[in-house]
Design a protein around this motif. Structure first.
Motif, PDB file in Angstrom:
ATOM      1  N   GLU A 103      35.470  37.151  18.224  1.00 10.19           N
ATOM      2  CA  GLU A 103      34.890  36.180  19.154  1.00 10.19           C
ATOM      3  C   GLU A 103      35.956  35.230  19.680  1.00 10.19           C
ATOM      4  OE1 GLU A 103      31.553  34.163  17.430  1.00 10.19           O
ATOM      5  OE2 GLU A 103      30.560  36.050  16.913  1.00 10.19           O
ATOM      6  N   HIS A 104      36.833  34.773  18.804  1.00 17.87           N
ATOM      7  CA  HIS A 104      37.911  33.872  19.199  1.00 17.87           C
ATOM      8  C   HIS A 104      38.829  34.547  20.219  1.00 17.87           C
ATOM      9  CE1 HIS A 104      40.972  30.787  18.941  1.00 17.87           C
ATOM     10  NE2 HIS A 104      41.866  31.699  18.600  1.00 17.87           N
ATOM     11  N   MET A 105      39.204  35.788  19.951  1.00 17.56           N
ATOM     12  CA  MET A 105      40.072  36.516  20.867  1.00 17.56           C
ATOM     13  C   MET A 105      39.378  36.743  22.212  1.00 17.56           C
ATOM     14  SD  MET A 105      42.856  36.691  19.295  1.00 17.56           S
ATOM     15  CE  MET A 105      43.809  37.727  20.351  1.00 17.56           C
ATOM     16  N   ASP A 106      38.086  37.057  22.183  1.00 19.22           N
ATOM     17  CA  ASP A 106      37.336  37.238  23.427  1.00 19.22           C
ATOM     18  C   ASP A 106      37.362  35.962  24.274  1.00 19.22           C
ATOM     19  OD1 ASP A 106      36.719  39.882  23.012  1.00 19.22           O
ATOM     20  OD2 ASP A 106      34.708  39.474  22.198  1.00 19.22           O
ATOM     21  N   LYS A 107      37.185  34.814  23.625  1.00 16.81           N
ATOM     22  CA  LYS A 107      37.220  33.539  24.336  1.00 16.81           C
ATOM     23  C   LYS A 107      38.595  33.307  24.957  1.00 16.81           C
ATOM     24  CE  LYS A 107      33.722  31.148  21.634  1.00 16.81           C
ATOM     25  NZ  LYS A 107      33.483  30.106  20.637  1.00 16.81           N
ATOM     26  N   LEU A 108      39.644  33.616  24.192  1.00 14.76           N
ATOM     27  CA  LEU A 108      40.994  33.447  24.725  1.00 14.76           C
ATOM     28  C   LEU A 108      41.233  34.333  25.942  1.00 14.76           C
ATOM     29  CD1 LEU A 108      43.183  33.225  21.486  1.00 14.76           C
ATOM     30  CD2 LEU A 108      42.597  31.379  23.049  1.00 14.76           C
ATOM     31  N   PHE A 109      40.796  35.584  25.853  1.00 18.07           N
ATOM     32  CA  PHE A 109      40.969  36.501  26.976  1.00 18.07           C
ATOM     33  C   PHE A 109      40.153  36.050  28.192  1.00 18.07           C
ATOM     34  CE2 PHE A 109      42.191  39.807  23.684  1.00 18.07           C
ATOM     35  CZ  PHE A 109      43.529  39.785  24.030  1.00 18.07           C
ATOM     36  N   ASP A 110      38.966  35.520  27.949  1.00 13.82           N
ATOM     37  CA  ASP A 110      38.158  35.003  29.055  1.00 13.82           C
ATOM     38  C   ASP A 110      38.860  33.839  29.743  1.00 13.82           C
ATOM     39  OD1 ASP A 110      36.174  36.862  28.689  1.00 13.82           O
ATOM     40  OD2 ASP A 110      34.855  35.518  27.548  1.00 13.82           O
ATOM     41  N   GLU A 111      39.434  32.937  28.935  1.00 10.42           N
ATOM     42  CA  GLU A 111      40.160  31.801  29.506  1.00 10.42           C
ATOM     43  C   GLU A 111      41.359  32.271  30.325  1.00 10.42           C
ATOM     44  OE1 GLU A 111      41.191  28.997  26.442  1.00 10.42           O
ATOM     45  OE2 GLU A 111      39.117  28.849  25.764  1.00 10.42           O
ATOM     46  N   SER A 159      41.719  35.161  31.831  1.00 11.15           N
ATOM     47  CA  SER A 159      41.281  35.836  33.062  1.00 11.15           C
ATOM     48  C   SER A 159      40.736  34.845  34.092  1.00 11.15           C
ATOM     49  CB  SER A 159      40.245  36.906  32.741  1.00 11.15           C
ATOM     50  OG  SER A 159      39.068  36.308  32.252  1.00 11.15           O
ATOM     51  N   LYS A 160      40.258  33.681  33.653  1.00 12.84           N
ATOM     52  CA  LYS A 160      39.723  32.675  34.580  1.00 12.84           C
ATOM     53  C   LYS A 160      40.830  31.848  35.233  1.00 12.84           C
ATOM     54  CE  LYS A 160      35.285  32.206  32.314  1.00 12.84           C
ATOM     55  NZ  LYS A 160      34.459  31.380  31.443  1.00 12.84           N
ATOM     56  N   GLU A 161      41.992  31.785  34.602  1.00  9.86           N
ATOM     57  CA  GLU A 161      43.097  31.017  35.181  1.00  9.86           C
ATOM     58  C   GLU A 161      43.494  31.644  36.512  1.00  9.86           C
ATOM     59  OE1 GLU A 161      46.284  30.855  32.390  1.00  9.86           O
ATOM     60  OE2 GLU A 161      45.167  29.625  30.970  1.00  9.86           O
ATOM     61  N   THR A 162      43.858  30.789  37.457  1.00  7.61           N
ATOM     62  CA  THR A 162      44.269  31.311  38.755  1.00  7.61           C
ATOM     63  C   THR A 162      45.590  32.043  38.613  1.00  7.61           C
ATOM     64  OG1 THR A 162      45.355  29.225  39.285  1.00  7.61           O
ATOM     65  CG2 THR A 162      43.085  29.507  40.061  1.00  7.61           C
ATOM     66  N   ARG A 163      45.689  33.145  39.306  1.00  8.79           N
ATOM     67  CA  ARG A 163      46.898  33.961  39.233  1.00  8.79           C
ATOM     68  C   ARG A 163      47.985  33.337  40.085  1.00  8.79           C
ATOM     69  NH1 ARG A 163      46.090  37.177  35.108  1.00  8.79           N
ATOM     70  NH2 ARG A 163      44.167  38.342  35.198  1.00  8.79           N
ATOM     71  N   GLN A 164      49.161  33.226  39.517  1.00  6.28           N
ATOM     72  CA  GLN A 164      50.327  32.726  40.255  1.00  6.28           C
ATOM     73  C   GLN A 164      51.014  33.904  40.925  1.00  6.28           C
ATOM     74  OE1 GLN A 164      51.186  29.520  40.500  1.00  6.28           O
ATOM     75  NE2 GLN A 164      49.488  28.875  39.200  1.00  6.28           N
ATOM     76  N   PRO A 165      51.317  33.779  42.221  1.00  4.82           N
ATOM     77  CA  PRO A 165      52.029  34.902  42.867  1.00  4.82           C
ATOM     78  C   PRO A 165      53.432  35.022  42.297  1.00  4.82           C
ATOM     79  CG  PRO A 165      51.696  33.059  44.386  1.00  4.82           C
ATOM     80  CD  PRO A 165      51.000  32.705  43.117  1.00  4.82           C
ATOM     81  N   ASP A 166      53.879  36.243  42.135  1.00  2.00           N
ATOM     82  CA  ASP A 166      55.206  36.492  41.560  1.00  2.00           C
ATOM     83  C   ASP A 166      56.309  36.223  42.526  1.00  2.00           C
ATOM     84  OD1 ASP A 166      54.177  37.089  39.139  1.00  2.00           O
ATOM     85  OD2 ASP A 166      54.068  39.247  39.509  1.00  2.00           O
TER      86      ASP A 166
END
Length: 123
Positions: A106-114, A116-123
């Motif tokens: 559950e903890h890892m799922d929450k981390l992955f959700d966070e 994936s929600k962060e805005t992607r920075q262009p490379d």
């Protein structure tokens, strides 16, 4: 711990199944409100000690519930002994541990959700 023999695995399976049935029937008196599952059983090569890993669902007090079960180890061992007396010469000493795999997942799922929600920075 090394590789378990077939004998250890078979004996651990018997203990796991019988303890699961015991906890299903009587677990509510040992840990009220909690749903207890026996996730894993490891047995020493001499079959004298069984390390039982428990998972608690529907409870916020898993550590306290585990302590209550540890206090009832003698009673649980006796009840297990009456069930496996025809399959084993000795009833192993029981050691109970908290299996927190579900909490970890559950903890890892929450981390992955966070992440994936962060805005992607262009490379």
């Amino acid at each position: 711990m090394g590789i378990e023999s077939k004998r250890q695995q078979r004996f651990a399976g018997v203990i796991q199944q019988d303890l699961a049935e015991l906890f299903q029937r009587e677990g509510n008196s040992w840990a009220p409100g909690a749903f207890i599952t026996v996730t894993k059983v490891r047995v020493t090569p001499d079959l004298a000690i069984a390390r039982v890993y428990l998972s608690f669902l529907n409870t916020k007090t898993a550590k306290e519930d585990l302590e209550q079960i540890r206090k009832k180890t003698t009673e649980i061992r006796f009840k297990l002994g009456t069930r496996i007396k025809n399959q084993a010469r000795i009833v192993p000493q029981l050691e109970f541990f908290l299996d927190d795999t579900n909490e970890y997942v559950e903890h890892m799922d929450k981390l992955f959700d966070e992440i994936s929600k962060e805005t992607r920075q262009p490379d």
